[in-house]
Scaffold this motif. Sequence first.
Motif, PDB file in Angstrom:
ATOM      1  N   VAL A  28       0.672  -1.135  -0.007  1.00 38.27           N
ATOM      2  CA  VAL A  28      -0.118   0.486  -0.464  1.00 38.27           C
ATOM      3  C   VAL A  28       0.800   1.139   0.041  1.00 38.27           C
ATOM      4  O   VAL A  28       0.711   2.202  -0.784  1.00 38.27           O
ATOM      5  N   ALA A  29       1.986   1.134   1.042  1.00 35.69           N
ATOM      6  CA  ALA A  29       2.835   2.455   0.708  1.00 35.69           C
ATOM      7  C   ALA A  29       3.306   2.239  -0.381  1.00 35.69           C
ATOM      8  O   ALA A  29       2.891   3.772  -1.050  1.00 35.69           O
ATOM      9  N   VAL A  30       3.793   1.398  -0.809  1.00 37.66           N
ATOM     10  CA  VAL A  30       4.030   1.794  -2.747  1.00 37.66           C
ATOM     11  C   VAL A  30       3.555   2.573  -3.594  1.00 37.66           C
ATOM     12  O   VAL A  30       4.436   3.261  -3.948  1.00 37.66           O
ATOM     13  N   ARG A  31       2.375   1.762  -3.166  1.00 34.21           N
ATOM     14  CA  ARG A  31       0.983   1.966  -4.409  1.00 34.21           C
ATOM     15  C   ARG A  31       0.758   3.914  -4.106  1.00 34.21           C
ATOM     16  O   ARG A  31       0.597   4.225  -5.281  1.00 34.21           O
ATOM     17  N   GLY A  32       1.103   3.759  -2.863  1.00 35.44           N
ATOM     18  CA  GLY A  32      -0.007   5.279  -2.611  1.00 35.44           C
ATOM     19  C   GLY A  32       0.996   5.986  -2.982  1.00 35.44           C
ATOM     20  O   GLY A  32       0.558   7.250  -2.978  1.00 35.44           O
ATOM     21  N   LEU A  33       2.407   5.560  -3.115  1.00 37.86           N
ATOM     22  CA  LEU A  33       3.443   6.557  -3.149  1.00 37.86           C
ATOM     23  C   LEU A  33       3.391   7.337  -5.091  1.00 37.86           C
ATOM     24  O   LEU A  33       3.539   8.444  -5.568  1.00 37.86           O
ATOM     25  N   GLY A  34       3.345   5.689  -5.446  1.00 45.91           N
ATOM     26  CA  GLY A  34       2.948   6.257  -6.743  1.00 45.91           C
ATOM     27  C   GLY A  34       1.708   6.993  -7.795  1.00 45.91           C
ATOM     28  O   GLY A  34       1.825   7.906  -8.832  1.00 45.91           O
ATOM     29  N   LEU A  35       0.319   6.695  -7.255  1.00 46.24           N
ATOM     30  CA  LEU A  35      -0.769   7.354  -7.275  1.00 46.24           C
ATOM     31  C   LEU A  35      -0.718   8.374  -6.878  1.00 46.24           C
ATOM     32  O   LEU A  35      -1.248  10.152  -7.784  1.00 46.24           O
ATOM     33  N   ILE A  36      -0.019   8.913  -5.420  1.00 42.23           N
ATOM     34  CA  ILE A  36       0.460  10.222  -5.655  1.00 42.23           C
ATOM     35  C   ILE A  36       1.147  11.347  -5.656  1.00 42.23           C
ATOM     36  O   ILE A  36       0.716  12.403  -6.699  1.00 42.23           O
ATOM     37  N   THR A  37       2.293  10.910  -6.410  1.00 47.47           N
ATOM     38  CA  THR A  37       2.936  11.453  -7.529  1.00 47.47           C
ATOM     39  C   THR A  37       2.712  11.222  -8.845  1.00 47.47           C
ATOM     40  O   THR A  37       2.776  11.825  -9.525  1.00 47.47           O
ATOM     41  N   LEU A  38       1.685  10.451  -9.468  1.00 53.32           N
ATOM     42  CA  LEU A  38       0.996  10.314 -10.781  1.00 53.32           C
ATOM     43  C   LEU A  38      -0.231  12.028 -10.634  1.00 53.32           C
ATOM     44  O   LEU A  38      -0.744  12.499 -11.918  1.00 53.32           O
ATOM     45  N   ALA A  39      -0.843  12.293  -9.112  1.00 50.25           N
ATOM     46  CA  ALA A  39      -1.907  12.731  -8.708  1.00 50.25           C
ATOM     47  C   ALA A  39      -1.250  13.974  -9.035  1.00 50.25           C
ATOM     48  O   ALA A  39      -1.817  15.048  -9.819  1.00 50.25           O
ATOM     49  N   VAL A  40      -0.447  14.368  -8.536  1.00 53.20           N
ATOM     50  CA  VAL A  40       1.126  15.485  -8.892  1.00 53.20           C
ATOM     51  C   VAL A  40       1.564  15.531 -10.801  1.00 53.20           C
ATOM     52  O   VAL A  40       1.640  17.189 -10.787  1.00 53.20           O
TER      53      VAL A  40
END
Length: 389
Positions: A28-40
């Motif tokens: 969840v931490a890895v994918r969460g970082l990926g999604l936050i980066t994608l959103a920004v």
Amino acid sequence: MTDLETPLVTRPRAGALRRAAPALLGYVAVRGLGLITLAVWSAANGKSAHTLLSARWDSLWYTRVAELGYGYEVRLPNGDVHSNLAFFPLLPWLERLIHALSPLSYADAGLLVSTLASLAAAWGVFAVADHVYGTRAGVCAVLVWALLPVGVVQSMAYSESLFTALAAWSLYAVLTGRWLTAGLLAALAGLTRPVGAAVVAAMWVAAIASFVRERSAPPAGGAPRWRRALGMLLAPLGAAGYVLWVGHRTGDGPLGYLDVQAGWRNGFDGGYAFARFAGDKFTSFPSALAGIGIVVGVALVIWLYVVGVRQGQPLPLLVYSGVVVALALCASSYFGSKPRLLMPAFPLLLPLALALSRLRTSRSALVAGGVAVASAVYGAFWLNGSGPP
């Protein structure tokens, strides 16, 4: 290592979840970082991360099947016909079910399925690696799978996460001797993607190997053999049922699905077209760098498979990953999709997971963190650019 015919003592579900919790939290931490980066990244480019994840490329084809059923096709100027019959039905069925039971749109239902399926897949990857190599390797296997450069696809309304979840748990059922469960999950995997054939092949080879071993030492009871045989019969029903239905619908008989794929210029040519594609990259200097990257990537995949063989991976895992690799690399079209198509071959990552698990915790966390940042940036860049075809 537990024999294929000897099921592990079943752990209570709560205990199994607690055992997998570190792996799932890391995922969840890895994918969460990926999604936050994608959103920004998407916001900075004036794009919607939500649209990129739920309503682009193959996601649109799945939602059309969910909403309108099969029969939609696009005729291209060159005469090619892109039919939605190329897309297997389990994901759109689930999208339709969730849409009917909730206020979610078909696209958002697809995102929900992928979110839940990615967690189930991570748990399944952990279960397999934990069973074969232990808990620490299981946690690292999940992290490595999440850290793949194209790992952002795991969060898209695509079928990769759903397929990987079904495949991983089917393989775990094979490894622990739960043959009926393995057969049912293999049948569902066969309703998800054409590469479901890899799950069927893994189960059949494992079952046949166990039958051969028993010729010299027959078991006391006959029930396990019946379960194995029934599981083998169930495993191919999903893929075979859909392929035969497509052939009936198109009027082209059992090979009708191959004709549908031909309309997408996709088929199995033993890797000839892919080799030509890679070779053409070496005609000029800038593209030669891409060619070198392709060669290195294919060599890495082959090397990881060979290392898995040398490390004594169980036969079902080797068969499964071998078939996934063969189908991905030997397909005649959509060369940019190769990394995505290889993503379900998680047993290839077990040698990397073992290497990571042997590092000190602080060092392994540092390595995983650095790769997570790079993977998140690449995923955001990729989806905002060409993205998965």
